[in-house]
Design an enzyme around this catalytic site. Sequence first.
Site, PDB file in Angstrom:
ATOM      1  CG  HIS A 133     -26.918 -29.095 -96.189  1.00 15.95           C
ATOM      2  ND1 HIS A 133     -26.210 -29.414 -95.061  1.00 15.95           N
ATOM      3  CD2 HIS A 133     -27.726 -30.165 -96.438  1.00 15.95           C
ATOM      4  CE1 HIS A 133     -26.583 -30.609 -94.625  1.00 15.95           C
ATOM      5  NE2 HIS A 133     -27.490 -31.098 -95.452  1.00 15.95           N
ATOM      6  NE  ARG A 193     -26.641 -40.466 -90.136  1.00 12.01           N
ATOM      7  CZ  ARG A 193     -27.659 -40.470 -90.997  1.00 12.01           C
ATOM      8  NH1 ARG A 193     -27.448 -40.209 -92.271  1.00 12.01           N
ATOM      9  NH2 ARG A 193     -28.887 -40.726 -90.593  1.00 12.01           N
ATOM     10  N   GLY A 251     -28.393 -33.240-103.893  1.00 10.74           N
ATOM     11  CA  GLY A 251     -26.964 -33.472-104.075  1.00 10.74           C
ATOM     12  C   GLY A 251     -26.661 -34.845-104.655  1.00 10.74           C
ATOM     13  CD  GLN A 252     -24.122 -35.028-109.556  1.00  9.75           C
ATOM     14  OE1 GLN A 252     -22.997 -34.582-109.312  1.00  9.75           O
ATOM     15  NE2 GLN A 252     -24.690 -34.902-110.730  1.00  9.75           N
ATOM     16  CG  MET A 296     -32.970 -34.738 -93.063  1.00  8.21           C
ATOM     17  SD  MET A 296     -33.183 -36.397 -92.422  1.00  8.21           S
ATOM     18  CE  MET A 296     -31.500 -36.980 -92.434  1.00  8.21           C
TER      19      MET A 296
HETATM   20  P1  PAJ Z   1     -29.571 -34.132 -95.873  1.00  5.76           P
HETATM   21  O1  PAJ Z   1     -28.704 -35.287 -95.579  1.00  5.76           O
HETATM   22  O2  PAJ Z   1     -29.621 -32.988 -94.904  1.00  5.76           O
HETATM   23  O3  PAJ Z   1     -29.175 -33.574 -97.285  1.00  5.76           O
HETATM   24  C1  PAJ Z   1     -29.921 -32.538 -97.886  1.00  5.76           C
HETATM   25  C2  PAJ Z   1     -29.414 -32.359 -99.298  1.00  5.76           C
HETATM   26  O4  PAJ Z   1     -28.046 -31.960 -99.280  1.00  5.76           O
HETATM   27  C3  PAJ Z   1     -29.477 -33.655-100.124  1.00  5.76           C
HETATM   28  O5  PAJ Z   1     -29.931 -33.368-101.430  1.00  5.76           O
HETATM   29  C4  PAJ Z   1     -28.039 -34.119-100.112  1.00  5.76           C
HETATM   30  O6  PAJ Z   1     -27.694 -34.917-101.229  1.00  5.76           O
HETATM   31  C5  PAJ Z   1     -27.300 -32.791-100.141  1.00  5.76           C
HETATM   32  N1  PAJ Z   1     -25.904 -32.951 -99.662  1.00  5.76           N
HETATM   33  C6  PAJ Z   1     -25.497 -33.517 -98.517  1.00  5.76           C
HETATM   34  N2  PAJ Z   1     -24.141 -33.541 -98.445  1.00  5.76           N
HETATM   35  C7  PAJ Z   1     -23.695 -32.990 -99.607  1.00  5.76           C
HETATM   36  C8  PAJ Z   1     -22.402 -32.738-100.146  1.00  5.76           C
HETATM   37  N3  PAJ Z   1     -21.277 -33.067 -99.492  1.00  5.76           N
HETATM   38  N4  PAJ Z   1     -22.320 -32.160-101.374  1.00  5.76           N
HETATM   39  C9  PAJ Z   1     -23.454 -31.834-102.055  1.00  5.76           C
HETATM   40  N5  PAJ Z   1     -24.702 -32.038-101.587  1.00  5.76           N
HETATM   41  C10 PAJ Z   1     -24.823 -32.607-100.387  1.00  5.76           C
HETATM   42  O7  PAJ Z   1     -30.831 -35.938 -97.870  1.00  5.76           O
HETATM   43  C11 PAJ Z   1     -31.513 -35.581 -96.919  1.00  5.76           C
HETATM   44  O8  PAJ Z   1     -31.099 -34.633 -96.031  1.00  5.76           O
HETATM   45  C12 PAJ Z   1     -32.900 -36.144 -96.652  1.00  5.76           C
HETATM   46  O9  PAJ Z   1     -32.952 -37.465 -97.079  1.00  5.76           O
HETATM   47  C13 PAJ Z   1     -34.028 -35.298 -97.341  1.00  5.76           C
HETATM   48  C14 PAJ Z   1     -33.909 -35.290 -98.846  1.00  5.76           C
HETATM   49  C15 PAJ Z   1     -34.057 -33.869 -96.781  1.00  5.76           C
HETATM   50  C16 PAJ Z   1     -35.412 -35.945 -97.012  1.00  5.76           C
HETATM   51  O10 PAJ Z   1     -35.610 -36.032 -95.630  1.00  5.76           O
END
Ligand code: PAJ
Length: 297
Positions: free
Chosen positions: A37, A188, A148-149, A30
Amino acid sequence: METHITKRALAAHLAGERRQGRTVGFVPTMGALHEGHVSLMRRARAENDVVVASIFVNPLQFGPTEDFTRYPRDLEGDAHRAAEAGVDLLFSPGVEEMYPAGTIATRVELGPIGETGEGRWRPGFFSGVATVCLKLFHVVPADRVYFGQKDAQQLAVIRRIVADLDIPVDVVGCPTVREPDGLALSSRNAYLDPQARRTASAFPRALFAARDAVAAGEGSAAGVRWVVEAHLEREPALRLQYVDVFDPVSFAPRERIEGRAILAGAAFVGGTRLIDNVEVASQIGSHVPEQKEMAAG
Ligand code: PAJ
């Protein structure tokens, strides 16, 4: 890196790549991209010929009182980050492109996996996630998709819809990237002022303390919840919404911890809702390796 804002242009480009037998890795996001990401994008880069990332703030997964309109958006900065991480194709459609009719009549309906944990507090959330991901998987036919986990239940939901609906893609789960003080990176986190940001790190610390307690022999969800709550008593500015132990595959709540489980929860610091989870492993049960954590770099 090429950016596409229409499904048609992206599909045309990808069809050409696939005709040449090139493998495709896909990272849905997102936006407001951070190192979490980026870690997914780098992994996709290492494992595929072509890397696609999407940036789409999906209205279908936000509740009426949630932060859809104020969710951080920074397409220019994101494009820069994605290009640096090795993304070849960026897909950043508008809402009208993804939902041309304005509304949607067809949604993915989930069983209990969408109703436990986060689903209890955010009704319709996982259905909204599953629906947009299914759409995106059709627009971006990929060999591998990266999640992501950090969002462990979302990862479990995606694995489940891929299995249940015969989506021909491998789902790759990637470790949570954390700040040096333990806070999981999240778009966030931008909402947190400096004091709230300091308070926020108590949440992962409480989860780590509970993980240690499980490793030391605590075997009940009630005991684990108690450890988290006791830890957070020192942080009145942080309000725990829930913390529970879940099966890593079905996300059914568990009262006893045997083998691998996910300890997941949500907490508020001011108006900002944090979600986080850790894998816990008791000596009783299977010997599956622990979920790895990564430091932001
Ligand atoms: P978003 O919150 O942007 O996250 C996108 C991807 O990044 C997800 O797979 C999430 O688990 C991963 N991610 C976020 N923070 C992380 C971190 N600190 N370490 C590792 N991976 C991390 O999740 C979404 O978007 C939405 O729900 C989406 C799947 C895009 C559907 O709209």
